[in-house]
Motif scaffolding. Structure first.
Motif, PDB file in Angstrom:
ATOM      1  N   VAL A 281     -80.106  55.648  21.950  1.00  0.00           N
ATOM      2  CA  VAL A 281     -78.879  55.399  22.707  1.00  0.00           C
ATOM      3  C   VAL A 281     -77.908  54.583  21.856  1.00  0.00           C
ATOM      4  CG1 VAL A 281     -79.878  53.338  23.792  1.00  0.00           C
ATOM      5  CG2 VAL A 281     -77.913  54.453  24.838  1.00  0.00           C
ATOM      6  N   LEU A 282     -76.632  54.889  21.980  1.00  0.00           N
ATOM      7  CA  LEU A 282     -75.594  54.192  21.210  1.00  0.00           C
ATOM      8  C   LEU A 282     -75.229  52.879  21.889  1.00  0.00           C
ATOM      9  CD1 LEU A 282     -73.545  54.459  18.807  1.00  0.00           C
ATOM     10  CD2 LEU A 282     -71.915  55.340  20.499  1.00  0.00           C
ATOM     11  N   GLU A 283     -75.279  51.807  21.132  1.00  0.00           N
ATOM     12  CA  GLU A 283     -74.888  50.476  21.624  1.00  0.00           C
ATOM     13  C   GLU A 283     -73.776  49.920  20.750  1.00  0.00           C
ATOM     14  OE1 GLU A 283     -75.784  48.938  24.263  1.00  0.00           O
ATOM     15  OE2 GLU A 283     -77.738  49.740  24.877  1.00  0.00           O
ATOM     16  N   ARG A 284     -72.830  49.230  21.391  1.00  0.00           N
ATOM     17  CA  ARG A 284     -71.696  48.659  20.664  1.00  0.00           C
ATOM     18  C   ARG A 284     -72.010  47.260  20.156  1.00  0.00           C
ATOM     19  NH1 ARG A 284     -66.632  50.822  21.837  1.00  0.00           N
ATOM     20  NH2 ARG A 284     -66.007  49.386  20.174  1.00  0.00           N
ATOM     21  N   GLY A 285     -71.516  46.937  18.966  1.00  0.00           N
ATOM     22  CA  GLY A 285     -71.590  45.577  18.464  1.00  0.00           C
ATOM     23  C   GLY A 285     -70.704  44.661  19.303  1.00  0.00           C
ATOM     24  N   ILE A 286     -71.015  43.380  19.279  1.00  0.00           N
ATOM     25  CA  ILE A 286     -70.278  42.401  20.087  1.00  0.00           C
ATOM     26  C   ILE A 286     -69.515  41.443  19.187  1.00  0.00           C
ATOM     27  CG2 ILE A 286     -70.503  40.419  21.646  1.00  0.00           C
ATOM     28  CD1 ILE A 286     -72.884  41.808  22.923  1.00  0.00           C
ATOM     29  N   ARG A 287     -68.244  41.264  19.486  1.00  0.00           N
ATOM     30  CA  ARG A 287     -67.415  40.228  18.867  1.00  0.00           C
ATOM     31  C   ARG A 287     -66.783  39.406  19.984  1.00  0.00           C
ATOM     32  NH1 ARG A 287     -67.286  38.060  14.287  1.00  0.00           N
ATOM     33  NH2 ARG A 287     -65.161  38.384  13.591  1.00  0.00           N
ATOM     34  N   THR A 288     -66.736  38.099  19.817  1.00  0.00           N
ATOM     35  CA  THR A 288     -66.146  37.225  20.825  1.00  0.00           C
ATOM     36  C   THR A 288     -65.077  36.336  20.195  1.00  0.00           C
ATOM     37  OG1 THR A 288     -67.880  35.555  20.461  1.00  0.00           O
ATOM     38  CG2 THR A 288     -68.250  37.186  22.216  1.00  0.00           C
ATOM     39  N   ASP A 289     -64.237  35.780  21.044  1.00  0.00           N
ATOM     40  CA  ASP A 289     -63.195  34.880  20.542  1.00  0.00           C
ATOM     41  C   ASP A 289     -63.795  33.632  19.906  1.00  0.00           C
ATOM     42  OD1 ASP A 289     -61.194  36.585  21.611  1.00  0.00           O
ATOM     43  OD2 ASP A 289     -61.399  35.638  23.581  1.00  0.00           O
ATOM     44  N   TYR A 290     -64.809  33.079  20.563  1.00  0.00           N
ATOM     45  CA  TYR A 290     -65.433  31.836  20.101  1.00  0.00           C
ATOM     46  C   TYR A 290     -66.953  31.960  20.188  1.00  0.00           C
ATOM     47  CZ  TYR A 290     -60.815  29.709  20.644  1.00  0.00           C
ATOM     48  OH  TYR A 290     -59.479  29.419  20.533  1.00  0.00           O
ATOM     49  N   ALA A 291     -67.637  31.101  19.458  1.00  0.00           N
ATOM     50  CA  ALA A 291     -69.084  30.962  19.584  1.00  0.00           C
ATOM     51  C   ALA A 291     -69.415  29.472  19.617  1.00  0.00           C
ATOM     52  CB  ALA A 291     -69.813  31.633  18.426  1.00  0.00           C
ATOM     53  N   LEU A 292     -70.338  29.101  20.503  1.00  0.00           N
ATOM     54  CA  LEU A 292     -70.828  27.730  20.597  1.00  0.00           C
ATOM     55  C   LEU A 292     -72.315  27.750  20.271  1.00  0.00           C
ATOM     56  CD1 LEU A 292     -69.202  26.632  24.003  1.00  0.00           C
ATOM     57  CD2 LEU A 292     -68.196  26.563  21.711  1.00  0.00           C
ATOM     58  N   VAL A 293     -72.723  26.959  19.265  1.00  0.00           N
ATOM     59  CA  VAL A 293     -74.124  26.963  18.855  1.00  0.00           C
ATOM     60  C   VAL A 293     -74.590  25.534  18.583  1.00  0.00           C
ATOM     61  CG1 VAL A 293     -73.946  29.271  17.853  1.00  0.00           C
ATOM     62  CG2 VAL A 293     -73.592  27.261  16.395  1.00  0.00           C
ATOM     63  N   ARG A 294     -75.915  25.398  18.526  1.00  0.00           N
ATOM     64  CA  ARG A 294     -76.514  24.103  18.201  1.00  0.00           C
ATOM     65  C   ARG A 294     -77.489  24.287  17.048  1.00  0.00           C
ATOM     66  NH1 ARG A 294     -78.062  19.300  22.002  1.00  0.00           N
ATOM     67  NH2 ARG A 294     -79.429  18.029  20.706  1.00  0.00           N
TER      68      ARG A 294
ATOM     69  N   ARG B 294     -76.803  43.566  18.901  1.00  0.00           N
ATOM     70  CA  ARG B 294     -75.373  43.743  19.173  1.00  0.00           C
ATOM     71  C   ARG B 294     -74.572  42.564  18.613  1.00  0.00           C
ATOM     72  NH1 ARG B 294     -74.050  45.096  25.262  1.00  0.00           N
ATOM     73  NH2 ARG B 294     -71.997  45.418  24.306  1.00  0.00           N
ATOM     74  N   LEU B 295     -75.116  41.352  18.761  1.00  0.00           N
ATOM     75  CA  LEU B 295     -74.450  40.172  18.205  1.00  0.00           C
ATOM     76  C   LEU B 295     -74.462  40.206  16.678  1.00  0.00           C
ATOM     77  CD1 LEU B 295     -75.971  37.516  20.636  1.00  0.00           C
ATOM     78  CD2 LEU B 295     -73.535  38.062  20.452  1.00  0.00           C
ATOM     79  N   ARG B 296     -75.623  40.532  16.113  1.00  0.00           N
ATOM     80  CA  ARG B 296     -75.723  40.582  14.654  1.00  0.00           C
ATOM     81  C   ARG B 296     -74.807  41.649  14.077  1.00  0.00           C
ATOM     82  NH1 ARG B 296     -77.136  42.996  10.321  1.00  0.00           N
ATOM     83  NH2 ARG B 296     -77.416  44.890  11.538  1.00  0.00           N
ATOM     84  N   ALA B 297     -74.798  42.824  14.722  1.00  0.00           N
ATOM     85  CA  ALA B 297     -73.966  43.914  14.240  1.00  0.00           C
ATOM     86  C   ALA B 297     -72.493  43.537  14.289  1.00  0.00           C
ATOM     87  CB  ALA B 297     -74.225  45.175  15.065  1.00  0.00           C
ATOM     88  N   GLY B 298     -72.069  42.945  15.391  1.00  0.00           N
ATOM     89  CA  GLY B 298     -70.674  42.527  15.492  1.00  0.00           C
ATOM     90  C   GLY B 298     -70.293  41.564  14.391  1.00  0.00           C
ATOM     91  N   GLY B 299     -71.171  40.598  14.113  1.00  0.00           N
ATOM     92  CA  GLY B 299     -70.899  39.634  13.059  1.00  0.00           C
ATOM     93  C   GLY B 299     -70.904  40.245  11.675  1.00  0.00           C
ATOM     94  N   ALA B 300     -71.646  41.340  11.500  1.00  0.00           N
ATOM     95  CA  ALA B 300     -71.726  42.008  10.197  1.00  0.00           C
ATOM     96  C   ALA B 300     -70.668  43.087  10.036  1.00  0.00           C
ATOM     97  CB  ALA B 300     -73.121  42.620  10.018  1.00  0.00           C
TER      98      ALA B 300
ATOM     99  N   PRO C  91     -69.614  48.394  14.027  1.00  0.00           N
ATOM    100  CA  PRO C  91     -69.076  48.592  15.378  1.00  0.00           C
ATOM    101  C   PRO C  91     -70.093  49.096  16.386  1.00  0.00           C
ATOM    102  CG  PRO C  91     -68.372  50.374  13.949  1.00  0.00           C
ATOM    103  CD  PRO C  91     -69.051  49.370  13.067  1.00  0.00           C
ATOM    104  N   ALA C  92     -71.125  49.827  15.941  1.00  0.00           N
ATOM    105  CA  ALA C  92     -72.095  50.391  16.874  1.00  0.00           C
ATOM    106  C   ALA C  92     -73.342  50.813  16.114  1.00  0.00           C
ATOM    107  CB  ALA C  92     -71.501  51.585  17.617  1.00  0.00           C
ATOM    108  N   PHE C  93     -74.427  51.032  16.858  1.00  0.00           N
ATOM    109  CA  PHE C  93     -75.691  51.457  16.253  1.00  0.00           C
ATOM    110  C   PHE C  93     -76.506  52.198  17.307  1.00  0.00           C
ATOM    111  CE2 PHE C  93     -76.223  47.287  18.101  1.00  0.00           C
ATOM    112  CZ  PHE C  93     -77.425  47.373  18.794  1.00  0.00           C
ATOM    113  N   PHE C  94     -77.512  52.922  16.855  1.00  0.00           N
ATOM    114  CA  PHE C  94     -78.412  53.640  17.760  1.00  0.00           C
ATOM    115  C   PHE C  94     -79.754  52.913  17.846  1.00  0.00           C
ATOM    116  CE2 PHE C  94     -75.471  57.114  16.875  1.00  0.00           C
ATOM    117  CZ  PHE C  94     -75.372  57.736  18.122  1.00  0.00           C
ATOM    118  N   THR C  95     -80.329  52.846  19.061  1.00  0.00           N
ATOM    119  CA  THR C  95     -81.614  52.202  19.282  1.00  0.00           C
ATOM    120  C   THR C  95     -82.404  52.987  20.321  1.00  0.00           C
ATOM    121  OG1 THR C  95     -82.718  50.194  20.096  1.00  0.00           O
ATOM    122  CG2 THR C  95     -80.544  50.676  20.995  1.00  0.00           C
TER     123      THR C  95
END
Length: 259
Positions: free
Chosen positions: A160-173, A106-112, A115-119
């Motif tokens: 099942v249909l799952e939605r991609g995820i987009r967020t306002d911010y991302a914090l990573v290390r 879901r995170l990868r799809a949102g970044g790419a 909007p959604a995919f089946f799994t």
């Protein structure tokens, strides 16, 4: 373009109340602790967090959780955090549990931009059929339950249909990165950090070892700088400060040589 910032406070500037965050880390590996601490000091509240797990008691996202700054979590593992369980069961926190692989996709799809995919993960369970408790009422009843999702058959198999995820911010290390935001991750920290970074509209990376542009071998880059907006170089002390999730000690046999 030099994307480095001088301080952690500068790195998290602009994250306001009600923001959504994708946060990297896997257990205690690759958790952006310096950025999380700066966000705690900054004071943003009512945050919606997407992360594999929500830290541990007194560490990582657990700091924001204990302060009542997080109102909603999308994650796949909530163990090792008694305060998380207490807040969820008492109705103080909304939780969307998602299979771990589904969350990663879901995170990868949102970044790419997908909007959604089946799994197939979750078919035949409450993940697809709905009814998972998202939020409890103070009396222990379910106040908000997950909705049913579309299920479709492909080549005789249900998905099942799952939605991609987009967020306002991302914090990573990241283990290593350059001033352009190109990042390299090590071992388990690579599980979710690149995906969280892709999902954020504004991605902020704390980097253990900052190098100059051109020093990273192009084939070794795990996340290109196009996904990263701000880079915070860590001090040697900050880079070395890494927690151990479960410390175990064995008793040395008599006469056994010390390693």
């Amino acid at each position: 373009m030099d994307k480095t910032v001088a301080t952690a406070a500068e790195a998290v500037a602009g994250i306001g109340d009600g923001s959504s965050l994708a946060v990297g880390g896997f257990g205690l590996s690759g958790v952006p602790n310096v950025l999380i601490a700066a966000l705690y000091e900054q004071g943003a509240r009512e945050l919606s967090v997407v992360s594999n797990n929500c830290g541990v008691d007194g560490g990582g996202l657990g700091i924001l959780l204990a302060a009542g700054r997080i109102t909603r979590v999308t994650g796949s593992y909530v163990g090792e955090n008694k305060e998380f369980a207490r807040r969820y069961l008492s109705g103080e926190l909304e939780l969307e549990l998602t299979p771990q692989g589904t969350l990663a996709e879901r995170l990868r799809a949102g970044g790419a931009g997908i909007p959604a995919f089946f799994t197939p993960a979750g078919v035949g369970t409450q993940v697809a059929e709905g009814g998972l408790p998202w939020r409890y009422a103070p009396d222990g009843t379910v106040a908000v339950a997950s909705p049913a999702k579309e299920v479709r058959e492909f080549d005789g198999v249900e998905y099942v249909l799952e939605r991609g995820i987009r967020t306002d911010y991302a914090l990573v290390r990241a283990w290593k990165g350059d001033r352009h935001g190109n990042l390299v991750f090590r071992r388990a920290s690579r599980n979710f950090n690149p995906l969280a970074a892709m999902a954020g509209r504004t991605t902020i990376a704390e980097v253990e070892h900052l190098v100059e542009p051109g020093e990273l071998e192009p084939d070794s880059v795990h996340l290109p700088g196009v996904f990263v907006r701000r880079v915070l170089p860590l001090s040697p002390e900050q880079a070395a400060d890494k927690g151990i999730e479960k410390r175990t000690v064995s008793v040395r046999e008599a006469g056994e040589a010390a390693l």
